[in-house]
Write an enzyme that holds these catalytic residues in place. Structure first.
Site, mmCIF file in Angstrom:
data_model
loop_
_atom_site.group_PDB
_atom_site.id
_atom_site.type_symbol
_atom_site.label_atom_id
_atom_site.label_comp_id
_atom_site.label_asym_id
_atom_site.label_seq_id
_atom_site.Cartn_x
_atom_site.Cartn_y
_atom_site.Cartn_z
ATOM 1 N N ALA A 15 -3.410 -9.617 -9.333
ATOM 2 C CA ALA A 15 -4.473 -10.793 -9.196
ATOM 3 C C ALA A 15 -4.139 -11.998 -9.848
ATOM 4 O O ALA A 15 -4.473 -13.024 -10.081
ATOM 5 C CB ALA A 15 -5.845 -10.560 -9.398
ATOM 6 N N ASP A 64 -0.096 -2.037 -15.943
ATOM 7 C CA ASP A 64 0.892 -1.504 -15.141
ATOM 8 C C ASP A 64 0.236 -0.327 -14.207
ATOM 9 O O ASP A 64 0.067 0.463 -14.677
ATOM 10 C CB ASP A 64 2.141 -1.008 -15.686
ATOM 11 C CG ASP A 64 3.459 -0.427 -14.837
ATOM 12 O OD1 ASP A 64 2.799 -0.553 -13.488
ATOM 13 O OD2 ASP A 64 4.383 -0.504 -15.246
ATOM 14 N N ASN A 91 -3.912 -4.167 -4.583
ATOM 15 C CA ASN A 91 -3.322 -5.121 -3.832
ATOM 16 C C ASN A 91 -1.905 -5.319 -4.404
ATOM 17 O O ASN A 91 -1.049 -5.750 -3.903
ATOM 18 C CB ASN A 91 -3.920 -6.761 -4.025
ATOM 19 C CG ASN A 91 -3.118 -7.773 -3.736
ATOM 20 O OD1 ASN A 91 -2.815 -8.037 -2.664
ATOM 21 N ND2 ASN A 91 -2.643 -8.265 -4.862
ATOM 22 N N TYR A 157 10.536 -0.657 1.050
ATOM 23 C CA TYR A 157 8.955 -1.550 0.996
ATOM 24 C C TYR A 157 8.367 -0.819 2.020
ATOM 25 O O TYR A 157 7.053 -0.677 1.939
ATOM 26 C CB TYR A 157 9.365 -2.809 0.988
ATOM 27 C CG TYR A 157 8.149 -3.785 1.310
ATOM 28 C CD1 TYR A 157 7.205 -4.088 0.078
ATOM 29 C CD2 TYR A 157 7.854 -4.362 2.535
ATOM 30 C CE1 TYR A 157 6.142 -4.699 0.261
ATOM 31 C CE2 TYR A 157 6.794 -5.282 2.456
ATOM 32 C CZ TYR A 157 5.916 -5.440 1.436
ATOM 33 O OH TYR A 157 4.639 -6.043 1.773
ATOM 34 N N ALA A 159 8.492 1.549 3.981
ATOM 35 C CA ALA A 159 8.087 3.196 3.831
ATOM 36 C C ALA A 159 6.669 3.053 2.850
ATOM 37 O O ALA A 159 5.702 3.936 3.165
ATOM 38 C CB ALA A 159 9.090 4.021 3.219
HETATM 39 P P1 NAP Z 1 3.223 -11.749 -5.689
HETATM 40 O O1 NAP Z 1 2.946 -13.352 -5.583
HETATM 41 O O2 NAP Z 1 4.587 -11.155 -6.067
HETATM 42 O O3 NAP Z 1 2.248 -11.383 -6.630
HETATM 43 C C1 NAP Z 1 2.155 -9.736 -7.022
HETATM 44 C C2 NAP Z 1 1.095 -9.588 -7.861
HETATM 45 O O4 NAP Z 1 1.356 -8.024 -8.226
HETATM 46 C C3 NAP Z 1 1.522 -10.132 -9.291
HETATM 47 O O5 NAP Z 1 0.061 -10.606 -9.809
HETATM 48 C C4 NAP Z 1 1.878 -9.306 -10.197
HETATM 49 O O6 NAP Z 1 1.921 -9.636 -11.559
HETATM 50 C C5 NAP Z 1 1.558 -8.010 -9.677
HETATM 51 N N1 NAP Z 1 2.045 -6.723 -9.874
HETATM 52 C C6 NAP Z 1 3.443 -6.343 -9.682
HETATM 53 N N2 NAP Z 1 3.690 -5.106 -10.197
HETATM 54 C C7 NAP Z 1 2.458 -4.693 -10.788
HETATM 55 C C8 NAP Z 1 2.172 -3.393 -11.694
HETATM 56 N N3 NAP Z 1 3.202 -2.393 -11.531
HETATM 57 N N4 NAP Z 1 1.251 -3.370 -12.165
HETATM 58 C C9 NAP Z 1 0.198 -4.216 -11.960
HETATM 59 N N5 NAP Z 1 0.233 -5.717 -11.173
HETATM 60 C C10 NAP Z 1 1.574 -5.777 -10.890
HETATM 61 O O7 NAP Z 1 3.016 -11.027 -4.280
HETATM 62 P P2 NAP Z 1 2.169 -11.212 -3.122
HETATM 63 O O8 NAP Z 1 3.044 -11.842 -2.037
HETATM 64 O O9 NAP Z 1 0.770 -11.822 -3.458
HETATM 65 O O10 NAP Z 1 1.813 -9.685 -2.557
HETATM 66 C C11 NAP Z 1 0.794 -9.243 -3.001
HETATM 67 C C12 NAP Z 1 0.304 -7.842 -2.094
HETATM 68 O O11 NAP Z 1 0.728 -8.248 -0.764
HETATM 69 C C13 NAP Z 1 1.471 -6.825 -2.218
HETATM 70 O O12 NAP Z 1 1.098 -5.536 -2.131
HETATM 71 C C14 NAP Z 1 2.530 -6.979 -0.936
HETATM 72 O O13 NAP Z 1 3.135 -5.996 -0.573
HETATM 73 C C15 NAP Z 1 1.612 -7.621 0.067
HETATM 74 N N6 NAP Z 1 1.854 -8.242 1.217
HETATM 75 C C16 NAP Z 1 2.289 -9.682 1.134
HETATM 76 C C17 NAP Z 1 3.022 -10.384 2.051
HETATM 77 C C18 NAP Z 1 3.185 -11.869 1.808
HETATM 78 O O14 NAP Z 1 3.693 -12.661 2.744
HETATM 79 N N7 NAP Z 1 3.189 -12.563 0.588
HETATM 80 C C19 NAP Z 1 2.877 -9.643 3.283
HETATM 81 C C20 NAP Z 1 2.635 -8.480 3.430
HETATM 82 C C21 NAP Z 1 2.063 -7.831 2.231
HETATM 83 P P3 NAP Z 1 2.594 -9.250 -12.665
HETATM 84 O O15 NAP Z 1 4.082 -9.262 -12.109
HETATM 85 O O16 NAP Z 1 2.466 -9.916 -13.866
HETATM 86 O O17 NAP Z 1 2.358 -7.504 -12.859
#
Ligand code: NAP
Length: 257
Positions: A15, A64, A91, A157, A159
């Site tokens: 978040a 994490d 998420n 991804y 998968a």
């Molecule tokens: P983002 O902008 O890269 O944000 C990802 C978030 O996850 C960040 O807050 C990050 O913070 C956190 N995170 C990553 N690894 C983590 C871990 N091991 N433990 C705790 N927090 C973690 O990504 P997003 O685009 O918002 O995507 C969010 C979700 O939506 C993901 O599951 C993604 O697969 C899904 N999704 C996104 C899209 C899209 O178009 N953006 C489309 C389909 C699905 P830290 O790095 O500080 O941990």
């Protein structure tokens, strides 16, 4: 209208930015107490502060979610500060690109570890608290990529995202007797820091392939997550909702004309 969610405690993983930040802010707007989870301490804290400035209640937690220690710290912090976990929005996810010929086992494991194992660990850590009210809610952020579509460079991804849905369906059966529902939002291409990092060519090509002719917003996804968390969605479990502006619909380029 839907019954109020005011006063419920929601954990939102990932978040600190992107979709997760959008979900956290949306739930705060309707009066939920929000646990903002990310690995980056400062970023999680900043989102919690933004929510507080806007009149909401939130804490930032560094964890994490791919580790057992991380998810336990997250659940403990929620219980310590707010005394309950009513809703979990699992998420957090990564989408680094690697074609199979170049992908290492470590690349594959990292993606599965955060996206799929992290989903399982987050759900497991929150289960005892989610069962207390008899109306616990879990909302996963999956994707269209994997369950519905494919994309070169994202086999690991895809998968992991399809795996979340396999997990979801059996989990729904296991959790139903405790009154806990679990559903998933499947976003298309949503403007987030993570998506922007894929570059302007990717963004232009994607916007052109979406029938409503725009990329999605984090609010588009947050509103779908909010629906699954409502009292009125209590008879909906094990289900998915694609939120993609129609991206998965066209059979061919001609279908877009
Ligand atoms: P983002 O902008 O890269 O944000 C990802 C978030 O996850 C960040 O807050 C990050 O913070 C956190 N995170 C990553 N690894 C983590 C871990 N091991 N433990 C705790 N927090 C973690 O990504 P997003 O685009 O918002 O995507 C969010 C979700 O939506 C993901 O599951 C993604 O697969 C899904 N999704 C996104 C899209 C899209 O178009 N953006 C489309 C389909 C699905 P830290 O790095 O500080 O941990």
């Amino acid at each position: 209208m839907f019954a109020s969610l005011a006063g419920r405690t929601v954990i939102v993983t990932g978040a600190s930015k992107g979709i997760g930040r959008g979900i956290a802010k949306r739930f705060a707007e309707v009066g939920c107490k929000v646990v903002v989870v990310a690995r980056s301490h400062d970023a999680a804290k900043m989102v919690a502060e933004d929510i507080a400035v806007a009149g909401g209640r939130a804490i930032g937690v560094t964890a994490d979610i791919s580790t057992e220690a991380g998810v336990h710290a997250m659940a403990e912090a929620a219980m310590l500060h707010f005394g309950a976990i009513d809703i979990l929005c699992a998420n957090a996810g990564i989408f680094t690109s690697a074609r199979i010929a170049d992908m290492t086992a470590a690349d594959f494991d990292e993606t599965m570890g955060i996206n799929l194992r992290g989903t399982f660990l987050s759900v497991k850590a929150c289960l005892p608290a989610l069962g207390v009210s008899g109306r616990g809610r879990i909302v996963l952020t999956s994707s269209i990529t994997g369950p519905v579509t494919g994309m070169s460079g994202w086999s690991h991804y895809g998968a992991s995202k399809a795996g979340q849905l396999g997990f979801l369906r059996s989990a729904a059966l296991e959790l139903a007797p405790a009154g806990i529902t679990i559903n998933a939002v499947m976003p298309g291409n949503i403007v987030t820091e993570g998506l922007l990092a894929l570059g302007p060519d990717y963004l232009t090509a994607m916007a052109a392939s979406i029938p409503v002719k725009r990329l999605g917003s984090v609010e588009d996804i947050a509103n779908a997550a909010l629906f699954f968390a409502t009292e009125e969605a209590g008879f909906v479990t094990g289900q998915t909702l694609i939120v993609d502006g129609g991206q998965v619909l066209p059979e061919s380029l001609a279908a877009m004309e």
